[in-house]
Scaffold this motif. Structure first.
Motif, short mmCIF file in Angstrom:
data_model
loop_
_atom_site.label_atom_id
_atom_site.label_comp_id
_atom_site.label_asym_id
_atom_site.label_seq_id
_atom_site.Cartn_x
_atom_site.Cartn_y
_atom_site.Cartn_z
N ASP A 33 -0.51 -23.52 -12.87
CA ASP A 33 0.87 -23.57 -14.12
C ASP A 33 1.76 -22.43 -13.93
OD1 ASP A 33 2.15 -23.45 -16.26
OD2 ASP A 33 0.91 -25.07 -17.51
N LYS A 62 -2.98 -25.64 -5.56
CA LYS A 62 -2.61 -26.97 -6.60
C LYS A 62 -3.73 -26.13 -8.00
CE LYS A 62 -2.73 -29.21 -2.99
NZ LYS A 62 -1.75 -29.96 -2.71
N ASN A 63 -3.73 -27.17 -9.04
CA ASN A 63 -4.07 -27.59 -10.21
C ASN A 63 -2.61 -25.66 -10.65
OD1 ASN A 63 -5.51 -29.28 -9.96
ND2 ASN A 63 -6.51 -28.07 -8.98
N SER A 105 4.88 -26.88 -11.18
CA SER A 105 3.09 -26.42 -10.37
C SER A 105 3.50 -25.97 -9.23
CB SER A 105 2.93 -28.01 -10.00
OG SER A 105 3.49 -28.82 -9.70
N ASP A 120 2.48 -27.24 -5.40
CA ASP A 120 1.36 -27.50 -5.40
C ASP A 120 1.11 -27.02 -3.14
OD1 ASP A 120 0.62 -29.38 -6.96
OD2 ASP A 120 1.13 -31.01 -6.36
N SER A 140 -8.89 -22.69 -8.02
CA SER A 140 -8.01 -22.86 -9.36
C SER A 140 -9.29 -22.49 -10.66
CB SER A 140 -8.81 -24.63 -9.61
OG SER A 140 -10.28 -25.27 -9.20
#
Length: 592
Positions: free
Chosen positions: A73, A70-71, A64, A66, A3
């Motif tokens: 955009d 993860k996380n 998103s 997932d 991330s």
């Protein structure tokens, strides 16, 4: 960790060398489309799985993803985006945030997130690490360049409003490392899998490797072969051709980074069957062409080759055996579209007709399989035998031995350019009428210009100079040739069946395009029905006997070939070939 990388991704600029930066993780091509086109585009991906391996489809307005990262955009996690309006590229931007946060203009009223769907597609950068682990140089990385991408003349399978050409990437590979390169990429289907073409770019409609449509030119080093993989930039071509009012994509080479390893851990799935791994073989030198076929299919074709080298008549044929000649002939025929077959040996010069039974059965067996596979087939015969061979063809069709009637042609030597004008439209070497010539049990010209039977009798008056065509074909790009025995004709028919029920070979022939299953039950049934069989070959040999065509060695007007009776010698040979061909394909025709 990832991330953090994702949030600062733009500091890396456009990720043109992203394999070296993010080695070990899948990267993704990105397409954002209006919701009303989403189902059609998903179907388009399933119809064209090699260029468009679908990793994830978002919900409308979902930013998103997932399952992949993860996380994430999608509005900011690609370093450069392309913006399209009505099928035109209008600009490149570093973020899509403004399209969802600002008050929308008329052209942006369909912008994300409200009614747009994002598609994440596999990327070939995901296998570059595997190539280097296998000791294969990645030239674009070595040269500090984006990979070369080309629009081809090959059309994708259309669906709905989506219809566009296939786009491919090209990576030069040293000729001695083609096999490892194929194997390494075959194991990663979500990164486009094995190559869809190896060899001459013009066969894909690519005119100049130095001017790619996307990316940068990558230079070949001495000994390199251009190798082409299907490319996710095909999705951009789909946007351009379908002309949505508004759409987005990644900029070519600027990928979305996922958290998914480019290879799953061994414990996470069943190990792939090594017998289904594709092997790479050269088909022709001019133009340069290689083909792919599974290890299992290669093994079966080699079994066929060993069977037809048996020599119950003690004729010394085993001395003529060359490993993999049958395989190379099968591959060349598989890649052909128009095949000319010649047969007929006038051994019995004192009889009418003078022909022997050795040759025509294998020629007809091969012809009917080629017809079943959609090839054009022409029978090339001596002028003295046209009427007889036309009657034989008609009878073979009537009895179900031959799938359909095939045209008969003759060749006459009228001067030094006769062969060229016969083989090519208007004598133009760039426009061949045939791409493969097959001779089955034909007499060739001796050094003194005459033709002889096995007893040394000159039979030139009975033989047209058809071998001139095979000599001329050696200098015409795009025409390959095969010389084969009667049993070899049976084996070629069986080998073609094995190639066309081989997933690796079928995928390569179709450039990774086409929905699964690649072979329908109807196709499979038709191909099986057009394999040689004991019953069909016995019927055709009886027809030859009725036409007065004799056994070559004995001269008997009987059910025999080269002095060997049909039962048990020839019938057993056919049964053995079929046992190898149909053994496991009865259970699963694709697992070969």
């Amino acid at each position: 960790m990832f991330s953090a990388l994702r949030s600062s991704r733009r500091s890396f600029g456009c990720l043109r060398r992203s394999w070296s930066t993010f080695k070990g993780y899948q990267q993704a091509n990105v397409v954002v489309l209006p919701n009303h086109l989403a189902d059609d585009f998903e179907g388009f991906c399933h119809c064209n799985p090699a260029p468009l391996p679908l990793l994830y489809r978002s919900q409308p307005g979902e930013t998103s993803c997932d399952p992949l990262a993860k996380n994430a955009d999608i509005r900011s996690d690609v370093s450069e985006y392309c913006v399209y309006e009505d099928g035109r590229l209008v600009k490149a931007v570093s973020s899509l945030q403004s399209y969802s946060s600002q008050s929308r203009t008329a052209s942006e009223q369909h912008g994300p997130p409200a009614d747009m769907v994002t598609f994440y597609l596999g990327c070939s950068f995901g296998f570059e690490g595997k190539l280097q682990e296998a000791g294969i140089p990645v030239r674009n990385v070595e040269q500090g360049r984006n990979v070369s991408m080309y629009r081809t003349a090959v059309g994708c399978v259309p669906l709905g409003v989506f219809s566009c050409p296939l786009v491919v990437t090209m990576r030069p590979v040293p000729v001695g490392l083609l096999g490892p390169a194929v194997e390494a990429t075959h194991l990663n289907p979500l990164a486009h899998g094995a190559p869809v073409h190896v060899g001459e770019p013009a066969l894909l409609g690519i005119k100049d490797l130095s001017t790619p449509h996307y990316g940068d030119p990558v230079e070949l080093q001495p000994g390199d072969v251009p190798v082409f993989w299907a490319c996710g930039v095909t999705a951009i071509e789909a946007i351009l051709s379908s002309k949505p009012s508004l759409a987005f994509s990644h900029s070519p080479g600027c990928m979305f980074l996922t958290d998914v390893p480019d290879s799953p851990p061994p414990s996470s799935s069943v190990s792939p069957d090594p017998e289904l791994s594709p092997l790479c073989f050269q088909v022709s030198h001019n133009p340069l062409l290689y083909s792919l076929v599974s290890r299992a299919a290669v093994g079966k074709i080699r079994q066929l080759e060993r069977i037809i080298t048996d020599d119950p008549g003690q004729r010394g044929i085993r001395a003529l055996f060359v490993q993999d000649e049958l395989l190379h002939a099968c591959l060349a025929l598989s890649h052909s579209s128009s095949v000319a077959i010649t047969t007929g040996f006038p051994t019995h010069y004192m009889h009418s007709p003078p022909d022997e039974t050795d040759g025509p059965p294998g020629a007809i067996a091969m012809a009917t399989m080629l017809l079943s596979l959609g090839k054009q087939v022409t029978l090339l015969t001596d002028s003295r035998a046209v009427d007889m061979n036309r009657a034989l063809v008609d009878e073979a069709v009537r009895k179900g031995v031959l799938k359909a009637a095939i045209p008969l042609v003759t060749f006459e030597d009228r001067g030094p350019d006769s062969a060229l004008h016969f083989l090519c439209h208007h004598g133009d070497p760039s426009k061949p009428r045939f791409d493969h010539l097959v001779a089955i049990e034909r007499s060739g010209r001796a050094q003194d210009g005459n033709y002889y039977n096995m007893r040394g009798v000159n039979i030139k008056h009975l033989v047209d100079p058809i071998d001139d065509l095979f000599i001329a074909a050696q200098t015409i790009p795009g025409i390959t040739t095969t010389g084969v025995s009667n049993w070899g004709g049976y084996a070629l028919a069986c080998g073609l069946y094995l190639l066309h029920t081989c997933l690796s070979h079928q995928r390569y022939l179709r450039k990774g395009l086409g929905p699964e299953p690649l072979v329908s039950n109807q196709q499979l049934q038709d191909w099986r029905s057009n394999l040689p069989s004991v019953q069909k070959e016995e019927l055709f040999l009886a027809t030859l006997q009725r036409f007065g065509i004799r056994s070559g060695k004995s001269g008997n007007l009987a059910m025999e070939v080269d002095g060997l009776t049909f039962h048990p010698t020839h019938s057993d040979m056919i049964s053995r070939l079929l046992e190898v061909t149909l053994g496991s394909s009865e259970q699963n025709p694709a697992d070969c």
